[in-house]
Motif scaffolding. Structure first.
Motif, PDB file in Angstrom:
ATOM      1  N   GLU A   8      24.613  11.981  64.545  1.00 33.35           N
ATOM      2  CA  GLU A   8      23.877  12.098  65.796  1.00 33.35           C
ATOM      3  C   GLU A   8      24.739  11.731  67.010  1.00 33.35           C
ATOM      4  N   ASN A  88      20.084  13.803  70.793  1.00 32.45           N
ATOM      5  CA  ASN A  88      18.758  13.384  70.321  1.00 32.45           C
ATOM      6  C   ASN A  88      18.454  11.917  70.564  1.00 32.45           C
ATOM      7  N   TYR A  89      19.443  11.175  71.062  1.00 35.78           N
ATOM      8  CA  TYR A  89      19.247   9.760  71.392  1.00 35.78           C
ATOM      9  C   TYR A  89      19.708   9.547  72.829  1.00 35.78           C
ATOM     10  N   ARG A 157      14.898   7.397  70.936  1.00 38.64           N
ATOM     11  CA  ARG A 157      14.861   8.745  70.357  1.00 38.64           C
ATOM     12  C   ARG A 157      14.310   9.694  71.424  1.00 38.64           C
ATOM     13  N   LYS A 158      14.993  10.808  71.626  1.00 39.48           N
ATOM     14  CA  LYS A 158      14.602  11.698  72.720  1.00 39.48           C
ATOM     15  C   LYS A 158      13.185  12.234  72.544  1.00 39.48           C
TER      16      LYS A 158
END
Length: 243
Positions: A8, A88-89, A157-158
């Protein structure tokens, strides 16, 4: 092949109104050992020179700089950064604090072991510049699920932003964000205390929370930490996993 946490990427968002912290903002990003990362800098002062930042950004990978009108709230600046992010983060970095090289690696390890929606630090160090003191806030809140986290340490977390956004305000946008997440039952995990220090400058008015050093020290949730070397060396610990 199944995707793991080590695959990620993390989008770091730094909002700033103060030109004097340009070195710190870029330095915290450069130092991070987590490989897949980007930096989104948002200037929130009409008098700041965006080209000065963009020249530095061009020397680095995955760095972008934007400027929003200074009447845009901090919460809206952060939401703007989230909308521009690619990973995504999302990590919120303050422009004047210290983030050790393994800070993001620790956060991702905390996601791995907790499966939380948001990771950060409730227990965290604060360096008081005027008195050269290192203190620890909220001791005994490490490695546990909590209802609030230090705003400067949020890694999110997105997908959370599909449910909650930062409120349109300059003060308390992070604490309000945490409150809304808690109401929705989103899980917040407080990582261990190392690899981050909030820096309190001599002039309390430089901070969004204008408490004096004397009042901060007197709070019941604060411990004074004896240290004999640079505070960065005292608080920096090796990460538990590698990115």
């Amino acid at each position: 092949m199944q995707r793991t946490i080590a695959d990620e990427g993390i989008s770091i968002i730094t909002c700033t109104k103060r030109q004097q912290y340009i070195e710190n903002a870029f330095g915290n990003y450069d130092a991070q050992t987590w490989k897949a990362k980007e930096l989104i800098i948002i200037l929130n002062n009409d008098g700041m020179n965006i080209e000065k930042y963009r020249r530095r950004a061009r020397k680095r990978e995955n760095v972008s700089v934007y400027q929003l009108p200074e009447n845009t709230s901090l919460g809206e600046c952060l939401n703007f950064g989230v909308d521009k992010s690619m990973f995504n983060y999302v990590a919120k970095f303050d422009d004047d604090d210290y983030y050790a090289p393994d800070y993001l690696t620790d956060a991702m390890h905390a996601f791995q072991k907790s499966n939380a929606d948001i990771v950060g630090k409730r227990t965290h160090y604060v360096y008081l510049e005027a008195s050269n003191l290192l203190v620890l806030r909220y001791p005994k809140n490490e490695n546990s699920f909590v209802s609030s986290l230090s705003g400067a340490t949020l890694v999110i977390r997105k997908a959370v932003f599909d449910k909650v956004r930062f409120p349109d305000r300059d003060l308390g946008e992070d604490s309000r964000f945490c409150r809304e997440c808690d109401k929705l039952g989103l899980k917040m995990f407080s990582d261990y205390k190392y690899n981050f220090v909030a820096i309190r400058r001599e002039n309390a008015e430089d901070h969004t929370w204008p408490i004096t050093e004397q009042k901060l020290i007197s709070l019941s949730n604060v411990l004074i930490i004896p240290f004999s070397r640079k505070f960065q060396e005292y608080v920096t610990k090796s990460a538990e996993i590698n990115g």
